[in-house]
Design an enzyme around this catalytic site. Structure first.
Site, PDB file in Angstrom:
ATOM      1  N   ALA A  35       9.085   6.000  -4.696  1.00 29.09           N
ATOM      2  CA  ALA A  35       8.540   6.266  -6.030  1.00 29.09           C
ATOM      3  C   ALA A  35       9.336   7.312  -6.806  1.00 29.09           C
ATOM      4  O   ALA A  35       9.424   7.250  -8.031  1.00 29.09           O
ATOM      5  CB  ALA A  35       7.091   6.709  -5.896  1.00 29.09           C
ATOM      6  N   HIS A 134       7.677  -4.136  -1.313  1.00 30.20           N
ATOM      7  CA  HIS A 134       6.259  -4.202  -1.673  1.00 30.20           C
ATOM      8  C   HIS A 134       5.979  -5.152  -2.835  1.00 30.20           C
ATOM      9  O   HIS A 134       4.920  -5.080  -3.443  1.00 30.20           O
ATOM     10  CB  HIS A 134       5.740  -2.794  -1.995  1.00 30.20           C
ATOM     11  CG  HIS A 134       5.778  -1.866  -0.807  1.00 30.20           C
ATOM     12  ND1 HIS A 134       5.688  -0.508  -0.912  1.00 30.20           N
ATOM     13  CD2 HIS A 134       5.908  -2.127   0.517  1.00 30.20           C
ATOM     14  CE1 HIS A 134       5.759   0.031   0.306  1.00 30.20           C
ATOM     15  NE2 HIS A 134       5.906  -0.929   1.178  1.00 30.20           N
TER      16      HIS A 134
END
Ligand SMILES: [Zn+2]
Length: 317
Positions: A35, A134
């Site tokens: 992230a 993901h």
């Protein structure tokens, strides 16, 4: 290059130079990003103080519980309400980190970007060698008939998005908690790690399986960590830089390359700056890479990943 004049300045410049050298002498680099790679594009991370897990979900549920398979199946309204407010950022644009990685790939050095992010920013910047562990919020599919939808379709519908062909629920092609990662992605990531001569791990706290374990497949200890806070790999790495991913990569990846690569690098770089891809072509490019992945979410889950894994394997064979 700017030089900091505080007392850590020389240390920092030293590390920047070390990373430049490591990149210069490597020809098969793998980048593993989390992230922290996208925060400079305005997308919050999960675990930091201002991260998604620590902000108000706007409901009685905790963010970490909402992004889970069982929750999604049981409370689709609450899931999509949270999802649209906190997880999709259609206006986010690639930052210095994404752009530096595009240069590194075009210079022939970067062979794979393994990302935990679901925001499509690597592809939007122009990277080709992306493995999305993901999934991506840019891909969505009907859980009943499999029809594919873009992010605009989801964003435009009030509440739970439904398929315009069969009425089924349209869900994002992302991996929720309790769901399995695409085997092919994990295999490709491991293959890339095994072959690489330098692994750069950036913007991740290395707490999420399986990303945290990829480094164990390395045949050497040429690991560089770039992250604002420390990780459990810091001591094992050859080089650790606690800083913004974008700043560091921008300084360490040359804007131009000398020698034989320069001609082709120049040609392609004018193309990058030219324009961002349209959503349509983004999805088309991404779809090519994706394998069938809609089966597992369909049936009510027992919540055990082992059983959903079995189901998935069964559905594949
Ligand atoms: Zn449908």
């Amino acid at each position: 290059m700017e030089t900091r004049i505080d007392r850590f300045g020389s240390v920092r410049e030293d590390k920047i130079n070390q990373l430049k050298e490591l990149i210069a002498e490597s020809n098969n680099i793998v980048f593993l990003g989390g992230a922290g790679v996208s925060t400079e594009s305005g997308i919050p991370d999960f675990r930091s103080g201002a991260g998604i897990y620590n902000t108000e979900s706007g409901t009685k549920y905790r963010p970490i519980d909402i992004i889970a398979h069982d929750f999604f199946m049981e409370h689709p309204e609450e899931f999509f309400d949270f999802y649209k407010r906190k997880l999709i950022y259609p206006d986010a644009r690639p930052n210095k980190a994404h752009k530096a990685l595009v240069r590194l790939e075009r210079q022939g050095k970067l062979k794979a970007i393994i990302t935990q992010n679901i925001d499509n920013l690597h592809q939007e910047a122009g990277s080709k060698c992306v493995i999305e562990l993901h999934g991506s919020v840019f891909r969505n599919y009907c859980m009943d008939c499999g029809k594919k939808f873009n992010i605009e379709y989801i964003a435009a519908q009030e509440g739970v998005p439904h398929c315009d062909r069969c009425g089924g629920i349209v869900r994002p092609d992302i991996v929720l908690y309790e769901e399995n990662l695409e085997h092919e992605n994990v295999d490709n990531a491991i293959k890339a790690v095994k072959k690489c001569d330098l692994m750069i791990i950036a913007g991740t706290s290395l707490t999420v399986y399986p990303a945290a374990t990829f480094a164990q497949f390395l045949k050497h200890n040429r690991i560089v960590i770039i992250n604002k806070s420390s990780t459990y790999m810091d001591l094992k790495a050859m080089l650790t830089i606690h800083d913004n991913v974008g700043d560091v990569l921008d300084k360490c990846v040359p804007k131009r390359v000398s020698r034989k690569n320069s001609a082709s690098a120049k040609k392609t770089s004018s193309k990058t700056s030219a324009k961002k891809t349209t959503t349509k072509s983004k999805n088309a490019a991404a779809d090519k890479k994706v394998t069938a992945k809609k089966a597992p979410a369909k049936k009510p889950s027992t919540g055990k990943s082992a059983s959903s894994k079995a189901k998935k394997d069964e559905s594949k064979s």
